[in-house]
Design a protein around this motif. Structure first.
Motif, PDB file in Angstrom:
ATOM      1  N   VAL A  44      40.393  36.226  49.851  1.00  0.00           N
ATOM      2  CA  VAL A  44      39.738  34.996  50.296  1.00  0.00           C
ATOM      3  C   VAL A  44      39.793  34.892  51.817  1.00  0.00           C
ATOM      4  CG1 VAL A  44      39.870  32.468  50.281  1.00  0.00           C
ATOM      5  CG2 VAL A  44      40.129  33.741  48.145  1.00  0.00           C
ATOM      6  N   GLU A  45      40.942  35.199  52.374  1.00  0.00           N
ATOM      7  CA  GLU A  45      41.129  35.143  53.819  1.00  0.00           C
ATOM      8  C   GLU A  45      40.206  36.124  54.538  1.00  0.00           C
ATOM      9  OE1 GLU A  45      44.755  36.707  56.373  1.00  0.00           O
ATOM     10  OE2 GLU A  45      45.287  34.806  55.407  1.00  0.00           O
ATOM     11  N   LEU A  46      40.091  37.334  54.009  1.00  0.00           N
ATOM     12  CA  LEU A  46      39.216  38.338  54.625  1.00  0.00           C
ATOM     13  C   LEU A  46      37.758  37.899  54.573  1.00  0.00           C
ATOM     14  CD1 LEU A  46      39.047  41.274  55.839  1.00  0.00           C
ATOM     15  CD2 LEU A  46      38.497  42.017  53.518  1.00  0.00           C
ATOM     16  N   LEU A  47      37.328  37.356  53.441  1.00  0.00           N
ATOM     17  CA  LEU A  47      35.947  36.900  53.315  1.00  0.00           C
ATOM     18  C   LEU A  47      35.651  35.772  54.296  1.00  0.00           C
ATOM     19  CD1 LEU A  47      35.585  36.972  49.422  1.00  0.00           C
ATOM     20  CD2 LEU A  47      34.434  38.480  51.053  1.00  0.00           C
ATOM     21  N   ARG A  48      36.579  34.859  54.460  1.00  0.00           N
ATOM     22  CA  ARG A  48      36.366  33.769  55.422  1.00  0.00           C
ATOM     23  C   ARG A  48      36.280  34.303  56.841  1.00  0.00           C
ATOM     24  NH1 ARG A  48      40.854  29.668  52.793  1.00  0.00           N
ATOM     25  NH2 ARG A  48      39.477  28.686  51.230  1.00  0.00           N
ATOM     26  N   GLU A  49      37.124  35.280  57.138  1.00  0.00           N
ATOM     27  CA  GLU A  49      37.174  35.825  58.499  1.00  0.00           C
ATOM     28  C   GLU A  49      35.937  36.653  58.837  1.00  0.00           C
ATOM     29  OE1 GLU A  49      39.903  38.933  61.109  1.00  0.00           O
ATOM     30  OE2 GLU A  49      40.759  37.956  59.334  1.00  0.00           O
ATOM     31  N   THR A  50      35.507  37.496  57.906  1.00  0.00           N
ATOM     32  CA  THR A  50      34.369  38.386  58.194  1.00  0.00           C
ATOM     33  C   THR A  50      33.026  37.685  58.029  1.00  0.00           C
ATOM     34  OG1 THR A  50      34.450  39.187  55.907  1.00  0.00           O
ATOM     35  CG2 THR A  50      35.632  40.474  57.565  1.00  0.00           C
ATOM     36  N   GLY A  51      32.964  36.633  57.218  1.00  0.00           N
ATOM     37  CA  GLY A  51      31.744  35.845  57.072  1.00  0.00           C
ATOM     38  C   GLY A  51      30.521  36.620  56.650  1.00  0.00           C
ATOM     39  N   PRO A  52      30.558  37.339  55.524  1.00  0.00           N
ATOM     40  CA  PRO A  52      29.349  38.054  55.075  1.00  0.00           C
ATOM     41  C   PRO A  52      28.212  37.084  54.781  1.00  0.00           C
ATOM     42  CG  PRO A  52      31.003  38.003  53.334  1.00  0.00           C
ATOM     43  CD  PRO A  52      31.668  37.485  54.559  1.00  0.00           C
ATOM     44  N   ASP A  53      26.995  37.589  54.874  1.00  0.00           N
ATOM     45  CA  ASP A  53      25.826  36.747  54.594  1.00  0.00           C
ATOM     46  C   ASP A  53      25.621  36.555  53.102  1.00  0.00           C
ATOM     47  OD1 ASP A  53      24.352  36.498  57.399  1.00  0.00           O
ATOM     48  OD2 ASP A  53      25.140  38.521  57.213  1.00  0.00           O
ATOM     49  N   GLY A  54      26.173  37.449  52.319  1.00  0.00           N
ATOM     50  CA  GLY A  54      26.060  37.340  50.869  1.00  0.00           C
ATOM     51  C   GLY A  54      27.217  38.054  50.212  1.00  0.00           C
ATOM     52  N   ILE A  55      27.403  37.777  48.925  1.00  0.00           N
ATOM     53  CA  ILE A  55      28.500  38.398  48.197  1.00  0.00           C
ATOM     54  C   ILE A  55      28.021  38.806  46.816  1.00  0.00           C
ATOM     55  CG2 ILE A  55      29.308  36.144  47.388  1.00  0.00           C
ATOM     56  CD1 ILE A  55      32.142  37.245  47.374  1.00  0.00           C
ATOM     57  N   ASN A  56      28.443  39.986  46.381  1.00  0.00           N
ATOM     58  CA  ASN A  56      28.169  40.465  45.037  1.00  0.00           C
ATOM     59  C   ASN A  56      29.521  40.656  44.360  1.00  0.00           C
ATOM     60  OD1 ASN A  56      27.702  42.297  42.779  1.00  0.00           O
ATOM     61  ND2 ASN A  56      25.645  42.520  43.593  1.00  0.00           N
ATOM     62  N   GLN A  57      29.823  39.788  43.383  1.00  0.00           N
ATOM     63  CA  GLN A  57      31.138  39.786  42.761  1.00  0.00           C
ATOM     64  C   GLN A  57      31.121  40.498  41.410  1.00  0.00           C
ATOM     65  OE1 GLN A  57      30.660  35.370  43.399  1.00  0.00           O
ATOM     66  NE2 GLN A  57      32.850  35.485  43.103  1.00  0.00           N
ATOM     67  N   ALA A  58      32.250  41.050  41.066  1.00  0.00           N
ATOM     68  CA  ALA A  58      32.375  41.693  39.752  1.00  0.00           C
ATOM     69  C   ALA A  58      33.830  41.665  39.312  1.00  0.00           C
ATOM     70  CB  ALA A  58      31.877  43.135  39.810  1.00  0.00           C
ATOM     71  N   VAL A  59      34.022  41.665  38.010  1.00  0.00           N
ATOM     72  CA  VAL A  59      35.350  41.843  37.444  1.00  0.00           C
ATOM     73  C   VAL A  59      35.528  43.331  37.195  1.00  0.00           C
ATOM     74  CG1 VAL A  59      36.854  41.325  35.497  1.00  0.00           C
ATOM     75  CG2 VAL A  59      35.297  39.569  36.350  1.00  0.00           C
ATOM     76  N   LEU A  60      36.547  43.922  37.806  1.00  0.00           N
ATOM     77  CA  LEU A  60      36.741  45.369  37.676  1.00  0.00           C
ATOM     78  C   LEU A  60      36.887  45.735  36.199  1.00  0.00           C
ATOM     79  CD1 LEU A  60      38.905  47.655  39.881  1.00  0.00           C
ATOM     80  CD2 LEU A  60      38.860  47.956  37.429  1.00  0.00           C
ATOM     81  N   THR A  61      36.065  46.670  35.788  1.00  0.00           N
ATOM     82  CA  THR A  61      36.049  47.125  34.399  1.00  0.00           C
ATOM     83  C   THR A  61      36.426  48.604  34.353  1.00  0.00           C
ATOM     84  OG1 THR A  61      34.282  45.554  33.932  1.00  0.00           O
ATOM     85  CG2 THR A  61      34.650  47.286  32.312  1.00  0.00           C
ATOM     86  N   PRO A  62      37.393  48.982  33.555  1.00  0.00           N
ATOM     87  CA  PRO A  62      37.805  50.389  33.494  1.00  0.00           C
ATOM     88  C   PRO A  62      36.835  51.220  32.655  1.00  0.00           C
ATOM     89  CG  PRO A  62      39.112  49.091  31.965  1.00  0.00           C
ATOM     90  CD  PRO A  62      38.227  48.113  32.694  1.00  0.00           C
ATOM     91  N   TYR A  63      35.701  51.585  33.249  1.00  0.00           N
ATOM     92  CA  TYR A  63      34.693  52.341  32.511  1.00  0.00           C
ATOM     93  C   TYR A  63      35.175  53.755  32.195  1.00  0.00           C
ATOM     94  CZ  TYR A  63      31.147  48.760  33.262  1.00  0.00           C
ATOM     95  OH  TYR A  63      30.437  47.588  33.237  1.00  0.00           O
ATOM     96  N   PRO A  64      34.822  54.262  31.029  1.00  0.00           N
ATOM     97  CA  PRO A  64      35.163  55.651  30.703  1.00  0.00           C
ATOM     98  C   PRO A  64      34.668  56.609  31.790  1.00  0.00           C
ATOM     99  CG  PRO A  64      34.393  54.524  28.742  1.00  0.00           C
ATOM    100  CD  PRO A  64      34.168  53.576  29.895  1.00  0.00           C
ATOM    101  N   GLY A  65      35.500  57.565  32.106  1.00  0.00           N
ATOM    102  CA  GLY A  65      35.168  58.520  33.154  1.00  0.00           C
ATOM    103  C   GLY A  65      35.827  58.205  34.478  1.00  0.00           C
ATOM    104  N   THR A  66      36.346  56.979  34.629  1.00  0.00           N
ATOM    105  CA  THR A  66      37.037  56.622  35.857  1.00  0.00           C
ATOM    106  C   THR A  66      38.522  56.939  35.724  1.00  0.00           C
ATOM    107  OG1 THR A  66      37.541  54.349  35.149  1.00  0.00           O
ATOM    108  CG2 THR A  66      35.410  54.727  36.204  1.00  0.00           C
ATOM    109  N   ALA A  67      39.158  57.108  36.884  1.00  0.00           N
ATOM    110  CA  ALA A  67      40.603  57.359  36.869  1.00  0.00           C
ATOM    111  C   ALA A  67      41.358  56.159  36.310  1.00  0.00           C
ATOM    112  CB  ALA A  67      41.080  57.670  38.287  1.00  0.00           C
ATOM    113  N   ILE A  68      40.859  54.957  36.584  1.00  0.00           N
ATOM    114  CA  ILE A  68      41.514  53.744  36.075  1.00  0.00           C
ATOM    115  C   ILE A  68      41.465  53.721  34.550  1.00  0.00           C
ATOM    116  CG2 ILE A  68      41.193  51.233  35.888  1.00  0.00           C
ATOM    117  CD1 ILE A  68      40.706  51.177  38.882  1.00  0.00           C
ATOM    118  N   TYR A  69      40.356  54.154  33.956  1.00  0.00           N
ATOM    119  CA  TYR A  69      40.242  54.205  32.500  1.00  0.00           C
ATOM    120  C   TYR A  69      41.290  55.146  31.918  1.00  0.00           C
ATOM    121  CZ  TYR A  69      38.026  54.885  27.894  1.00  0.00           C
ATOM    122  OH  TYR A  69      37.759  54.962  26.547  1.00  0.00           O
ATOM    123  N   GLU A  70      41.432  56.306  32.525  1.00  0.00           N
ATOM    124  CA  GLU A  70      42.385  57.291  32.019  1.00  0.00           C
ATOM    125  C   GLU A  70      43.826  56.791  32.169  1.00  0.00           C
ATOM    126  OE1 GLU A  70      41.431  59.867  30.367  1.00  0.00           O
ATOM    127  OE2 GLU A  70      39.312  59.509  30.785  1.00  0.00           O
TER     128      GLU A  70
END
Length: 496
Positions: free
Chosen positions: A356-382
């Protein structure tokens, strides 16, 4: 001898670029014929598939498959078998990573193209047309004596100049080009997505790209000749009246000399365009050249405002680089989109606060949010899930409800609350991109005003402003009451 293939595209927002590339290659480089059937908007996709099979009588039917598509691909492959008995091939990410999910006795899928598909599919069609057995063919998985046999790795296409230009006449492109799609966030114009390269050298643990490219042998990042890219762009502008481009490359900014050369070429076309890039590849010189050539926005994968999280997911960047990149773009009057995620492995409330602090400081013009999903094939999934085919159906879900199945974070904050906090960090006082674009980019309004799409722009601005006002009003409500309202809304949606 020659044969034909019908490639079937499941409903998607974007055009089926992988199928377009395969079909364009088959039609331009071989004696075989390829066509595409899009299922988007069809009331009865199964009936449409059966009717098309009856009319075309192809020798092979193909599907591209992401994990979220797996149940539907297998269902429609069964439709193909039942209605025509035609042989079926699957490809793309999930099929390349897990061919065993498709190739087994009794499966409706006969073959899998593993990895990059153009050359492999062409050779598969050659083998089938000649009456041969594809088992053992490089880059192909097939049954042999009741067991799956995967051919040796096929080298990646080293010179992308051998690929023909995409044949957009293979599918109805008008719905994809229409301004209402807003392929570039905030900009409502006739927009096309163009790829100038293939591959990604990064090792982000939440992304399957680097794993997929390892299905072939050879360096993963390759570039199309700039003159060929520009020929495609000119065709899009002249034939399809495209006003805006979204460059979809994973590695657009990787080579500074190439970016500057593309900027010089784009400047002559008087179009506006946007890219995605990594923060460590940007510089003041590149920002100035891109802005001068018509670039209106760059999207950066920020992911988190916590250095410990960035290190854990092997993003390969730090928050100092993020701050520097956003500052350079702001100074150069280039709009900035931040791609951000929550539910990182081990993410704490402190990590959320830092984001939150970084977003306030950098002030992007837009944001694309997502909930990290451990999709098959990713290291996080494994690491955190492990291969569980019974879970594939869950990947068709999106948003905060995913943490019901795949909770990776260490805190107990509701994901809706985290996403709200990120959204408000950006839009607390900032107007929607669709409105600020009118003032930041005078050429944008001029282009759409005289091409019959001004009403679409006005509609988008009004809708975005209404959403912004609604969120501002909701933000004034304490979180417990806001959460209760959300739960009532979800219940009503399920009822009606």
């Amino acid at each position: 001898m020659k044969t034909s293939i019908l490639l079937i595209s499941l409903p998607k927002k974007l055009p089926p670029f992988s199928l377009l590339s395969l079909a364009s290659y088959i039609n331009a480089k071989t004696e075989h014929r390829a066509s595409i059937l899009e299922l988007s908007g069809l009331a009865d996709p199964a009936a449409a598939i059966a009717a098309r099979l009856k009319a075309d009588k192809p020798g092979l039917v193909g599907f591209g498959c992401f994990t979220c598509d797996y149940p539907e691909v297998m269902r429609f492959a069964g439709v193909v078998k039942e209605s025509s008995g035609c042989r079926v091939v699957a490809g793309n990410v999930h099929a390349s990573l897990y061919p065993e999910d498709f190739i087994f006795p009794g499966s409706p899928v006969d073959y899998v193209v593993v990895g990059e598909g153009e050359v492999t599919l062409a050779e598969l069609l050659d083998r089938l047309a000649a009456g041969g057995d594809p088992a053992g063919l490089a880059g192909v998985a097939a049954l042999a004596d009741g067991k799956m046999l995967v051919g040796e790795k096929r080298p990646l296409i080293a010179d992308l100049a051998v690929l023909p230009r995409l044949d957009y006449g293979l599918i109805p492109m008008e719905p994809h080009f229409h301004p209402a799609n807003r392929a570039v966030p905030g900009f409502s114009a006739r927009t096309a997505t163009v790829y100038t390269s293939r591959g990604c050298p990064s090792k982000c643990e939440f992304c399957a790209a680097n794993t997929v490219w390892k299905c072939n042998s050879g360096p993963p990042v390759r570039f199309r000749p700039i003159e060929e890219v520009m020929a495609e762009v000119r065709e899009l502008k002249e034939k399809y009246k495209i006003q805006c481009l979204a460059f979809g490359d994973d590695s657009f900014l990787l080579r500074k000399d190439r970016v500057l050369a593309l900027c010089a070429a784009m400047k002559e076309l008087d179009m506006f365009w946007a890219v995605q890039g990594r923060v460590e590849h940007i510089s003041a010189e590149v920002v100035a050249a891109m802005k001068d050539a018509g670039c209106v926005m760059i999207g950066f994968g920020v992911e988190s405002g916590s250095d410990s999280i960035l290190a854990r997911i092997q993003k390969g960047i730090n928050t100092a680089q993020i701050r520097g990149a956003f500052a350079l773009c702001k100074a150069g009057r280039l709009a900035r989109m931040a791609y951000i995620m929550c539910n990182h492995p081990g993410e704490t409330e402190e990590d959320v606060r830092l984001t939150v602090e970084l977003l306030r400081e950098t002030g992007p013009d837009g944001i694309n949010q997502a909930v990290l999903t451990p999709y098959p094939g990713t290291a996080i999934y494994e690491k955190y899930v492990g291969k569980k085919p019974e879970n594939y159906r869950l990947f068709s879900n999106i948003g905060a409800e995913l943490t019901t199945y795949f909770k990776l974070c260490a805190h107990d904050l509701p994901m809706d609350q985290v996403l709200d906090a990120y959204w408000l960090a950006v839009y607390a006082w900032r107007l929607p991109v669709s409105l600020t674009a009118v003032f930041r980019e005078p050429g944008y309004l001029r282009k759409v005003l005289f091409t019959g799409y001004f009403s679409s722009v006005a509609s988008v601005i009004l809708k975005d402003t209404a959403v912004w006002l609604r969120y501002r009003a909701v933000a004034a409500i304490p979180w417990p009451a806001r959460s209760l309202l959300r739960s009532w809304k979800h219940r009503l949606e399920k009822l009606f």
